[in-house]
Design a protein around this motif. Structure first.
Motif, short mmCIF file in Angstrom:
data_model
loop_
_atom_site.label_atom_id
_atom_site.label_comp_id
_atom_site.label_asym_id
_atom_site.label_seq_id
_atom_site.Cartn_x
_atom_site.Cartn_y
_atom_site.Cartn_z
N ASN A 1 9.63 -42.50 70.82
CA ASN A 1 10.67 -42.23 69.82
C ASN A 1 10.66 -40.75 69.46
OD1 ASN A 1 10.28 -45.28 67.80
ND2 ASN A 1 11.27 -44.91 69.76
N PRO A 2 11.78 -40.25 68.93
CA PRO A 2 11.75 -38.88 68.42
C PRO A 2 10.66 -38.76 67.35
CG PRO A 2 14.00 -39.70 68.49
CD PRO A 2 13.12 -40.84 68.82
N ASN A 3 9.99 -37.63 67.32
CA ASN A 3 8.93 -37.35 66.35
C ASN A 3 7.70 -38.25 66.49
OD1 ASN A 3 8.45 -35.28 64.47
ND2 ASN A 3 8.55 -36.72 62.78
N ALA A 4 7.51 -38.86 67.65
CA ALA A 4 6.31 -39.68 67.85
C ALA A 4 5.14 -38.81 68.28
CB ALA A 4 6.57 -40.76 68.89
N GLY A 5 5.42 -37.57 68.61
CA GLY A 5 4.35 -36.65 68.97
C GLY A 5 4.18 -36.48 70.48
N LEU B 1 -1.40 -44.97 71.15
CA LEU B 1 -1.20 -45.02 69.70
C LEU B 1 -1.53 -43.63 69.17
CD1 LEU B 1 -2.88 -48.43 68.83
CD2 LEU B 1 -0.49 -47.97 69.41
N ASN B 2 -0.51 -42.84 68.93
CA ASN B 2 -0.72 -41.47 68.48
C ASN B 2 -0.78 -41.42 66.95
OD1 ASN B 2 -1.09 -38.73 68.88
ND2 ASN B 2 1.10 -38.29 68.79
N MET B 3 -1.29 -40.33 66.43
CA MET B 3 -1.45 -40.11 64.99
C MET B 3 -2.31 -41.20 64.36
SD MET B 3 2.28 -38.69 63.92
CE MET B 3 3.57 -38.95 65.12
N MET B 4 -3.36 -41.58 65.08
CA MET B 4 -4.26 -42.62 64.58
C MET B 4 -4.98 -42.19 63.30
SD MET B 4 -4.25 -45.55 65.87
CE MET B 4 -5.78 -46.25 65.25
N ASP B 5 -5.14 -40.88 63.12
CA ASP B 5 -5.84 -40.41 61.91
C ASP B 5 -5.11 -40.85 60.65
OD1 ASP B 5 -3.77 -38.79 62.80
OD2 ASP B 5 -4.53 -37.00 61.82
N SER C 1 -0.66 -53.59 79.15
CA SER C 1 -0.95 -52.21 79.52
C SER C 1 -2.21 -51.76 78.81
CB SER C 1 0.21 -51.30 79.10
OG SER C 1 0.07 -50.97 77.74
N PRO C 2 -2.91 -50.79 79.38
CA PRO C 2 -4.03 -50.22 78.64
C PRO C 2 -3.52 -49.58 77.35
CG PRO C 2 -3.96 -49.37 80.91
CD PRO C 2 -2.70 -50.12 80.68
N VAL C 3 -4.33 -49.61 76.31
CA VAL C 3 -3.95 -48.97 75.06
C VAL C 3 -4.97 -47.86 74.74
CG1 VAL C 3 -3.66 -49.26 72.56
CG2 VAL C 3 -2.79 -50.99 74.13
N VAL C 4 -4.50 -46.66 74.49
CA VAL C 4 -5.38 -45.55 74.18
C VAL C 4 -5.01 -45.00 72.80
CG1 VAL C 4 -6.20 -43.28 74.91
CG2 VAL C 4 -5.48 -44.95 76.63
N GLU C 5 -6.04 -44.79 71.97
CA GLU C 5 -5.78 -44.20 70.65
C GLU C 5 -5.92 -42.69 70.74
OE1 GLU C 5 -8.16 -45.92 67.59
OE2 GLU C 5 -7.83 -47.96 68.31
N THR C 6 -4.95 -41.96 70.18
CA THR C 6 -5.05 -40.50 70.21
C THR C 6 -4.67 -39.89 68.87
OG1 THR C 6 -2.76 -40.17 70.86
CG2 THR C 6 -4.36 -40.34 72.64
N CYS C 7 -5.02 -38.65 68.74
CA CYS C 7 -4.47 -37.83 67.68
C CYS C 7 -4.21 -36.50 68.36
CB CYS C 7 -5.47 -37.72 66.54
SG CYS C 7 -4.86 -36.61 65.29
N ALA C 8 -2.99 -36.36 68.85
CA ALA C 8 -2.68 -35.23 69.74
C ALA C 8 -2.93 -33.88 69.10
CB ALA C 8 -1.23 -35.33 70.21
N LEU C 9 -2.63 -33.75 67.81
CA LEU C 9 -2.79 -32.45 67.16
C LEU C 9 -4.25 -32.04 67.07
CD1 LEU C 9 -0.21 -32.28 64.24
CD2 LEU C 9 -0.21 -31.05 66.41
N LYS C 10 -5.14 -33.05 66.92
CA LYS C 10 -6.57 -32.73 66.85
C LYS C 10 -7.22 -32.84 68.22
CE LYS C 10 -6.87 -34.29 62.08
NZ LYS C 10 -7.13 -35.50 61.28
N LYS C 11 -6.39 -33.08 69.24
CA LYS C 11 -6.87 -33.21 70.61
C LYS C 11 -7.88 -34.35 70.76
CE LYS C 11 -5.65 -28.74 72.39
NZ LYS C 11 -4.84 -28.33 71.26
#
Lengths: 86, 704
Positions: free
Chosen positions: B12-16, B116-120, B140-150
């Motif tokens: 989605n838009p703004n999903a990161g 799953l982005n922005m998990m923080d 599907s595999p599910v991966v948790e991320t926080c892209a801004l904090k890498k």
């Protein structure tokens, strides 16, 4: 076309801050707008509340599906709802 | 295994997605906290565990069968390109909405990884997500991320590399609809298989059938020569509408959201206070979106932004100024007298040095822009302003390209892609050049500082406000001129407030600094040299009087204060005449009558002419011209004596509004796909600028 039931038609624009609404249907000739609303979660049965209004009462921010959606009243009037008191 | 493996970041838009793209590839694509920052595809290759991945950042969209033009790039990519792996980026805090797109992606049958982005944010809100359950339900595999904090980047790359080296499951997950829908899908599917025997896999034909029933224009157009099929779909749609009192797209959408809802009820748990999440956003919005305070606050924020840009910028500017002075003096003394000396000192050093001093102001401005767009306030501003802008025939979301225009008009014109309606977009594109870009900032800082020293920051702010007003008034006019009608619906998702990372803010500032220095050492440097030559040549001028002899006569007289004054007057008269008869002077004098009603001298006309290339050159031109005439006076002092304040205002207004720079003209031509509109933009802005500057000089003349 459908003239009956006009008075009973409640739309998203009528929703007050202390109420909770449930989407009934989108009534519009604009297919693109309808599709867009549907993909944003404006589908029948979805719960919606009014978060706040802009300084001049338009547009307004609604809360649905756990996010905030800004809509003008003109568009909100095309979305029919059922009102349930909170 | 294919190499490289194409991996599309879809969400989605703004999903990161773009933040994730940056984290995965080390790119520095622009990110902000409002929807649809990314408007075109970007790709970059990386190698992970021996696998070469071509990662594509796809502009965000909500539905694969969206018909909105701003979502078209993303939709078309999914339809046409068929990436090897889809990385579906979800804003973990808004799963209820984001999973809609996921259900559509499941149906494409392409190998997917769910991120799953922005998990923080989710963890902070006390929400727990059962990723194992999600993985099995979504296939599907599910991966948790926080892209801004890498965070989670390596895990994601591992998952992608692993998927790239395995063959996808034969029978991927399939979403089940109610019996009426399933019946319709099956019948259309059978029809499709008959039309394209052996060509379509069951997954593909089911996907096509669903898309057609959903009313996807793109797919339908593709099959439009099969009249029977189109008829059948229409029949199915009518039957379904009759049965359910809802169109087929609505039925499918409801079913998709119901699936998401059911899944989340199982997989998501709220621990602690459910209102804790995004509490800060609510508190801040009570303040920033307050019905009485909201608009004054917006104005106040902008005022602080421009005031600080001026006043805080003045401190480092003084240091740079001192540095420029010292080095100019040094060069002045070291180089032997002659033409080269003059070129360097009065041309290059004056032009480049006169412009580079504005570097701090520009960096500060971009700092504020990064804060406005990174926190999510810009999205609020467009919400607050929508009603006002609506009166001018504009759309609240137009504010985003407009504010982007404060930085540079080129990205502003590109940012109009967020506007759905074609005509509304054209209008937004044509008013974008009125936005006071940072190239014009030096002119205002110079003039405001010289003529209105005490209220300089406010004058700069006023110029920005004027640029907004000019844009709005033009919108009213353009709405009447340009045929057609209709605008957009204001539909905007408001993101929660977020703290932009220090890195992204610094990057923004660094980028602007680099861009400005590149301009100064590029177009300004070349411009200064050209201007110097133009004002220096031709050398064989026939003066109105024999200056050499008269000066020699004067010098021979005994020393006296009168002699000094006479000599000074003579020399300045000679310099004046020399300049007027130079190439620069002659051409400026030729167009000067056009600007005479505005009170501009031929020097001002010369500055305006050179500013067509890029508006920073305006300041450089003044610097070069006055470097010839000035004694030790500063540019501000010289300017102050050159024109009355009313003319200064008129000049600022004219500079603010007249013709977009060459790069902006080029981008308008490209984005509007018509050079006529680019030409129109030039003619229109020149007329508008001239009229407004005339009004300002007349009104200002009576008051000041």
């Amino acid at each position: 076309m459908k003239q009956y039931g006009q008075i009973d038609k409640v739309t998203l624009a009528d929703l007050r801050p202390d109420q909770q609404g449930e989407i009934v249907k989108i009534e519009t000739e604009d297919g693109v707008f309808k599709r867009r609303m549907q993909s944003l979660g404006v589908v029948s049965g979805a719960a919606v509340t009014l978060d706040r209004s802009a300084p001049l009462g338009d547009p307004r921010i609604y809360s649905l599906m756990g996010y905030s959606l800004g809509l003008r009243n003109a568009e909100a009037r095309q979305i029919h709802i059922r009102i349930c008191i909170k | 295994m294919k190499s490289p493996v194409t991996v599309a970041l879809v969400g989605n838009p703004n999903a990161g997605s773009t933040s994730l793209f940056n984290a995965l590839t080390g790119a520095q694509s622009a990110v902000a906290n409002y929807p649809r920052v990314t408007t075109s595809l970007t790709a970059r290759e990386v190698t992970h565990r021996g696998v070469t991945l071509r990662i594509v950042d796809v502009p965000g969209f909500f539905s694969t069968s969206s018909q909105s033009p701003e979502e078209k790039v993303g939709c078309d990519y999914i339809h046409g390109e068929e990436p090897d792996i889809i990385v579906n980026v979800l804003d973990a805090g808004h799963l209820d909405r984001s999973l809609f797109l996921t259900t559509q992606l499941i149906e494409t049958g392409l190998p997917r990884i769910t991120v799953l982005n922005m998990m923080d944010e989710v963890r902070r809100a006390g929400i727990r997500i059962d990723t194992a359950l999600l993985a099995s339900a979504l296939g599907s595999p599910v991966v948790e991320t926080c892209a801004l904090k890498k965070e989670g980047i390596d895990a994601l790359l591992d998952a992608v590399a692993a998927m790239a080296s395995t063959t996808p499951a034969a029978a991927p997950l399939r979403l089940h609809y109610d019996s009426h829908l399933e019946g319709a899908i099956e019948r259309v599917q059978q029809h499709l298989s008959k039309l394209h025997p052996q060509e379509l896999s069951p997954v593909r034909s089911r996907w096509l059938a669903i898309k057609m029933l959903e009313g996807d224009d793109e797919v339908l157009r593709h099959e439009s020569n099969h009249v029977e099929l189109v008829e059948e779909i229409k029949g199915e749609q009518t039957a379904l509408a009759h049965e359910h009192d809802e169109d087929t797209a609505g039925l499918l959408a409801s079913a998709r959201f119901a699936f998401a809802n059911g899944l989340l009820r199982e997989a998501r748990q709220q621990e602690g206070d459910p209102t804790a999440g995004f509490k800060l956003t609510r508190i801040l919005d009570d303040f920033f979106l307050n019905r009485t305070l909201g608009l004054p606050l917006l104005l106040g924020i902008l005022w602080v932004m421009f005031e600080t840009t001026f006043s805080l910028g003045a401190i480092p500017t003084d240091w740079i100024k001192a540095g420029v002075e010292v080095s100019t003096e040094l060069v002045d003394k070291t180089l032997p007298e002659g033409m080269f000396h003059d070129l360097v000192v009065n041309g290059v050093m004056a032009g480049v040095g006169g412009t580079i001093v504005f570097l701090p102001n520009i960096v500060i401005l971009f700092f504020f822009m990064a804060i406005l767009s990174g926190t999510g306030y810009l999205a609020r501003a467009s919400f607050l302003m929508d009603r006002v802008m609506h009166h001018f025939g504009l759309h609240g979301t137009t504010l985003i390209p407009m504010v982007a225009g404060f930085g540079c008009n080129v990205p502003a014109v590109m940012a109009t892609r967020v506007i759905t309606n074609k005509r509304a977009r054209l209008i937004a594109m044509l008013i974008a050049p009125f936005m006071n870009c940072s190239a014009r900032l030096p002119v205002f800082i110079l003039f405001a500082g010289a003529f209105f020293t005490d209220i300089a920051g406010t004058v700069v702010f006023a110029m920005y406000m004027l640029s907004l007003v000019a844009a709005m008034l033009s919108a009213v006019l353009l709405n009447r001129i340009i045929p057609g009608s209709g605008g957009d619906a204001f539909v905007m998702e408001l993101p929660p407030y977020r703290l932009p990372t220090l890195h992204s803010v610094l990057h923004h500032m660094w980028d602007s600094a680099q861009g400005f220095v590149a301009k100064v050492t590029g177009v300004i440097l070349v411009g200064s040299i050209v201007i110097w030559f133009l004002q220096e040549f031709p050398r064989d001028i026939t003066y109105s009087q024999d200056f050499e002899t008269v000066i020699a006569e004067q010098t021979a007289l005994p020393d006296s204060p009168e002699k000094e004054t006479a000599l000074k007057t003579l020399k300045s008269a000679q310099a004046q005449e020399k300049l007027e008869k130079s190439y620069l002077g002659r051409s400026a004098i030729a167009v000067a009558p056009l600007f005479e009603p505005l009170g501009f001298s031929w020097r001002d006309s010369a500055a305006i002419m050179t500013g067509f290339v890029a508006k920073e050159v305006v300041v450089a031109t003044y610097a070069v011209i006055y470097a010839q005439e000035k004694g030790s006076e500063e540019l501000t002092e010289t300017l102050k004596n050159a024109m009355p304040p009313a003319t200064a205002i008129a000049f600022m207004i004219f500079t603010l509004l007249y013709a977009p720079c060459l790069s902006t003209i080029a981008i308008i031509g490209k984005e509007a796909q018509s050079w006529r509109w680019a030409g129109f933009s030039v003619a229109y802005s020149l007329t508008f600028a001239w009229l407004l500057a005339l009004a300002a000089s007349r009104i200002g003349g009576t008051f000041l």
